[in-house]
Design an enzyme around this catalytic site. Structure first.
Site, short mmCIF file in Angstrom:
data_model
loop_
_atom_site.label_atom_id
_atom_site.label_comp_id
_atom_site.label_asym_id
_atom_site.label_seq_id
_atom_site.Cartn_x
_atom_site.Cartn_y
_atom_site.Cartn_z
N HIS A 112 0.82 -1.21 0.00
CA HIS A 112 0.00 0.00 0.00
C HIS A 112 0.86 1.27 0.00
CE1 HIS A 112 1.06 0.86 4.19
NE2 HIS A 112 0.90 -0.43 4.41
N GLU A 216 -2.19 -7.15 7.42
CA GLU A 216 -0.88 -6.98 8.03
C GLU A 216 -0.74 -7.87 9.26
OE1 GLU A 216 2.06 -6.70 7.90
OE2 GLU A 216 2.63 -4.57 7.82
#
Length: 384
Positions: A112, A216
């Site tokens: 990202h 994550e």
């Protein structure tokens, strides 16, 4: 010491959180499992001489090595094709000629763009971020729970979009045929900014699937706490959400974190799901620095633990794609050519571990500090 109850609980959570896995072939029940290896020699990121900290994928054709392939003579005798066209033909031939049970896929793993949590860590310093600020939702100026992209992060994603457009036009780079993303907002937004507006195949439009296990590394940091299913559906209505995805985040726990072993287990689980259910060759995954590191992880060791007289488990200490470590900057992409083989027999047994307390401090250390004065306290003692 490993907890039998926790092992059972993890199995239940895994089944509930990834409903699509249940629909995939159960390789253990079929006396087979998928083994992944990175096929080296095609990308600079595979090479030990490539420095991840200074590497730029946009200056190197995504890292594709300028080389010949055994298939070039018949496919491109006049040398008119681009490097990517010849690579795609090489992958096509590998899949055509491979024995049953083996497949080659190219994964485009994208991190990202910069999120407000990244900016906050840079502003406050890593020690203060890890033990103090990361536990908060924000600092009064900005918020970073389920962190959104900063303006710089938006720019990074748009630059990657422009790079994709250029490479598709000039280099004929193979376009992803299916898209997957972490459920955290910074990845949902990055995927949208990266691929929207590109000239994609009508057969393979940009309709990403949100998968829980591409998130994550799970920690007590609020940036790693995802939004609700309803929020994702409302904010990204064109996205698909995998079956079994819960309304609220059932994996995030305040003041606790999953172990690296656990993260590798779920990385292997979600890859097994994708490779079992998705038959396409070119796949995009938008995820995070820590999760991509887990996906890339190579083999370490197996350690057997005897849990009872009749029950034992091997701790699975990190083998997923078998790639060399390669840390990505925010917004960066790494292509990985993967060989997936269905192996007869039972897979090495894996055992989950309980969440562990994270490092905390009662006040933030100065930005110049190099370590945190941590107290590995329990969630109960920290709640006051």
């Amino acid at each position: 010491m490993l907890s039998i109850a926790f092992l059972a609980a993890w199995a239940v959570v895994s089944a509930c959180m990834t409903g699509s896995v249940e629909a995939a072939p159960n390789h253990n029940q079929q006396n087979s499992y998928i083994n992944y290896t990175t096929v080296t020699g095609y990308f600079l990121q595979d090479e030990a001489a490539t420095n991840a900290s200074t590497f730029s994928f946009t200056n190197t054709n995504f890292g594709l090595i300028n080389r010949t392939y055994p298939t070039d003579l018949n496919y491109d005798p006049r040398g008119k094709k681009t490097q990517w066209q010849r690579f795609a033909n090489q992958v096509y031939r590998l899949n055509r000629d491979t024995p049953h049970g083996t497949q080659y896929r190219l994964l485009y793993l994208g991190r990202h763009g910069e999120g407000y949590h990244n900016a906050a860590e840079s502003y406050h310093g890593t020690p203060a971020w890890n033990c103090y600020y990361s536990l908060l939702d924000g600092n009064g100026t900005v918020t970073w729970d389920d962190a959104r992209l900063t303006p710089a992060g938006i720019t990074q994603a748009l630059l990657v979009n422009a790079y994709w457009a250029s490479q598709i036009k000039t280099q004929k780079v193979p376009i992803p045929q299916n898209y997957y993303t972490s459920p955290l907002t910074r990845c949902l937004s990055t995927a949208n900014l990266t691929f929207s507006g590109l000239k994609l195949s009508r057969r393979h439009p940009f309709v990403p699937t949100v998968k829980e296990f591409f998130r994550e590394g799970i920690s007590g940091h609020t940036c790693d706490r995802r939004g609700s299913k309803s929020y994702i559906q409302n904010a990204f209505p064109s996205y698909k959400i995998e079956p079994g995805f819960t309304e609220t985040d059932q994996l995030w726990k305040a003041y606790l974190q999953e172990t690296e072993v656990d993260q590798d287990i779920r990385s292997k689980t979600v890859l097994d799901d994708v490779f079992s259910m998705d038959r396409e060759t070119y796949i995009s995954i938008t995820s995070h620095s820590g999760e991509i590191a887990s996906l890339l992880r190579g083999e370490r060791i197996y350690i057997s633990y005897f849990l009872t007289e009749h029950l034992f488990a091997d701790v699975y200490n990190g083998v997923v794609l078998g790639h060399r470590p390669f840390r990505l900057a925010t917004g960066a992409v790494i292509p990985v050519l993967v060989k997936a083989e269905t192996i007869g027999g039972f897979a090495p047994t894996t055992a989950a571990e309980p969440y562990r307390p994270i490092c905390t401090c009662t006040s933030p250390p100065p930005k110049t500090a190099t370590t945190s004065d941590c107290s590995f306290a329990t969630a109960t003692s920290l709640s006051s």
